[in-house]
Each structure stands twice: as C-alpha cells, then as structure tokens.
Design an enzyme around this catalytic site. Structure first.
Site, mmCIF file in Angstrom:
data_model
loop_
_atom_site.group_PDB
_atom_site.id
_atom_site.type_symbol
_atom_site.label_atom_id
_atom_site.label_comp_id
_atom_site.label_asym_id
_atom_site.label_seq_id
_atom_site.Cartn_x
_atom_site.Cartn_y
_atom_site.Cartn_z
ATOM 1 N N ASP A 86 16.311 33.913 23.686
ATOM 2 C CA ASP A 86 17.043 35.151 23.692
ATOM 3 C C ASP A 86 18.428 35.159 23.178
ATOM 4 O O ASP A 86 19.107 36.030 22.757
ATOM 5 C CB ASP A 86 16.933 36.210 24.913
ATOM 6 C CG ASP A 86 15.427 36.858 24.776
ATOM 7 O OD1 ASP A 86 14.786 37.028 23.714
ATOM 8 O OD2 ASP A 86 15.150 37.307 25.773
ATOM 9 N N LYS A 113 10.071 37.631 17.711
ATOM 10 C CA LYS A 113 10.802 38.668 18.713
ATOM 11 C C LYS A 113 10.401 39.840 17.993
ATOM 12 O O LYS A 113 9.710 40.293 17.323
ATOM 13 C CB LYS A 113 12.095 38.180 19.040
ATOM 14 C CG LYS A 113 12.282 36.863 19.764
ATOM 15 C CD LYS A 113 11.558 36.978 21.225
ATOM 16 C CE LYS A 113 11.761 35.845 21.977
ATOM 17 N NZ LYS A 113 11.469 36.020 23.548
ATOM 18 N N ARG A 159 19.108 42.543 20.313
ATOM 19 C CA ARG A 159 20.145 41.495 20.448
ATOM 20 C C ARG A 159 20.743 41.043 18.978
ATOM 21 O O ARG A 159 21.713 40.494 18.858
ATOM 22 C CB ARG A 159 19.202 40.339 20.977
ATOM 23 C CG ARG A 159 18.718 40.442 22.342
ATOM 24 C CD ARG A 159 18.243 39.410 23.066
ATOM 25 N NE ARG A 159 17.396 39.695 24.149
ATOM 26 C CZ ARG A 159 17.865 40.294 25.480
ATOM 27 N NH1 ARG A 159 19.191 40.642 25.790
ATOM 28 N NH2 ARG A 159 16.754 40.463 26.329
#
Length: 202
Positions: A86, A113, A159
């Site tokens: 991540d 993701k 993110r």
C-alpha cells in the site's frame, strides 16, 4: 465465553506514511505518537525503507513515538515493495524527490487495489513532469526532475489521493486534486493534519 481485557489500538502505519513523507521532504522536525513498532502491520516497513534511503527517522519503541529529523536529500535505491504494497504510491512520490534511480519491484498486486495503482501513479506523476517508467510489477523513477503543479485524478482511490496531495504540495505551483472524497475512507482528518504541519491546502 471470553475474558475481558484492556488493549490500546496502535495508530495506523499506512496512514502515517503521508504526513511522515510530507514532513520528511519538507525538512520539518515532527513527532508522531501512538506508533507501536511491535505491532504486526506490514506498512511499518516503510520506516526502514526510508531510513535506508537516508532519512533521519528515530523510533522510540518504549514511548511509541516516531520522530522525523531534518536531514539531507534521500538516495534512490532498489526496493522490494511486496511487504508494504500500500506504500507504493507514496514511495513513488518519495522517489521523485530523491537522488538517482529508484526501482520499486515485486508489486504486481498493486494493480488490483481500488485502481491499478502502478498505471495510475505513473500517469499522474508524468503529468507533473516526473521521469517515471511503468513496469509489470512496479516502477522505475529517476529522481531530481522538479514536479510542477497541474490537475490530478485520484481514480477514487484513497491512497492515490493522499500521495498526489503530498506531491502537489511539494511540487512547484498549484495543483488541483479531483475526486478526493475517497480519502475519508481511511483518513478523515488528513487535510486538517497536513494543515497543522504547515501545508497550504484548501
């Protein structure tokens, strides 16, 4: 039946990455509390990666504090990203501001993701002028090319949104980050915390 117990939930290393990198690349001295490095979180590996690149980061295990100190520019390196997948978007930003070449590899799962993060961060950082090359399982980034402000897309990925915000704050000129509501998914106080660190963000 279960026996009651007392437990303090440690702070999230995945979220720490963004204000920590902003502080580091802005050459600020900041302490982050509640960071338990004995916890099992994979993204705590980011601390060791940044230290190996030359970051002055002090971990006080007993106090559960991570301190960022002023230091020199970071040095690019080859990084196996699989253990902290991540962190790929924010490490791509770090690489842009580091000396030499950074190769993030073994990160193919980042393509699965909330968006294809390898393709997305490549496209958005290229808009800013980054020297970045997409590979099947990662990225090759030549640091030292100044990033310039522009309009950036998060792909509704929290993110991506946070990493691009940090890039925009550190680049030259103004950047507009679109579709940032996704950031609330994991870090609802993100903007306020960056403003506490001195970020010019609205």
């Amino acid at each position: 039946s279960y026996t009651g117990f007392k437990y303090t939930v440690p702070s999230d290393f995945s979220s720490l990455a963004f204000p920590l990198v902003f502080s580091l690349l802005s050459n600020l001295e900041v302490g982050f509390v509640g960071m338990d490095t004995d916890d099992v979180q994979g993204d705590k590996a980011l601390l060791d990666i940044l230290i190996s690149m030359g970051a002055r980061i002090e971990v006080k295990k007993q106090e559960k504090v991570v301190e960022v100190k002023k230091g020199k520019a970071l040095q690019g390196k080859k990084i196996d990203i699989n253990g902290c997948i991540d962190a790929l978007p924010i490490l791509a930003v770090v690489a842009c501001f580091s000396k030499g070449t950074t190769h993030l590899y073994n990160g193919k799962s980042a393509r699965n993701k909330e968006c294809d993060r390898i393709a997305a961060i490549t496209k958005e950082l290229k808009k800013m002028g980054a020297d970045i090359q997409e590979k099947e399982d990662g990225l090759i980034i030549q640091g030292g090319t100044p990033l310039k402000g522009c309009t950036l897309n998060t792909y509704s990925d929290h993110r991506m949104g946070m990493a691009l915000t940090v890039a925009g704050l550190l680049g030259k000129g103004e950047s507009k980050i679109e579709n940032t509501a996704c950031i609330k998914k994991t870090y609802p106080n993100f903007k306020e915390h960056l403003k506490e660190l001195g970020a010019n963000i609205v």
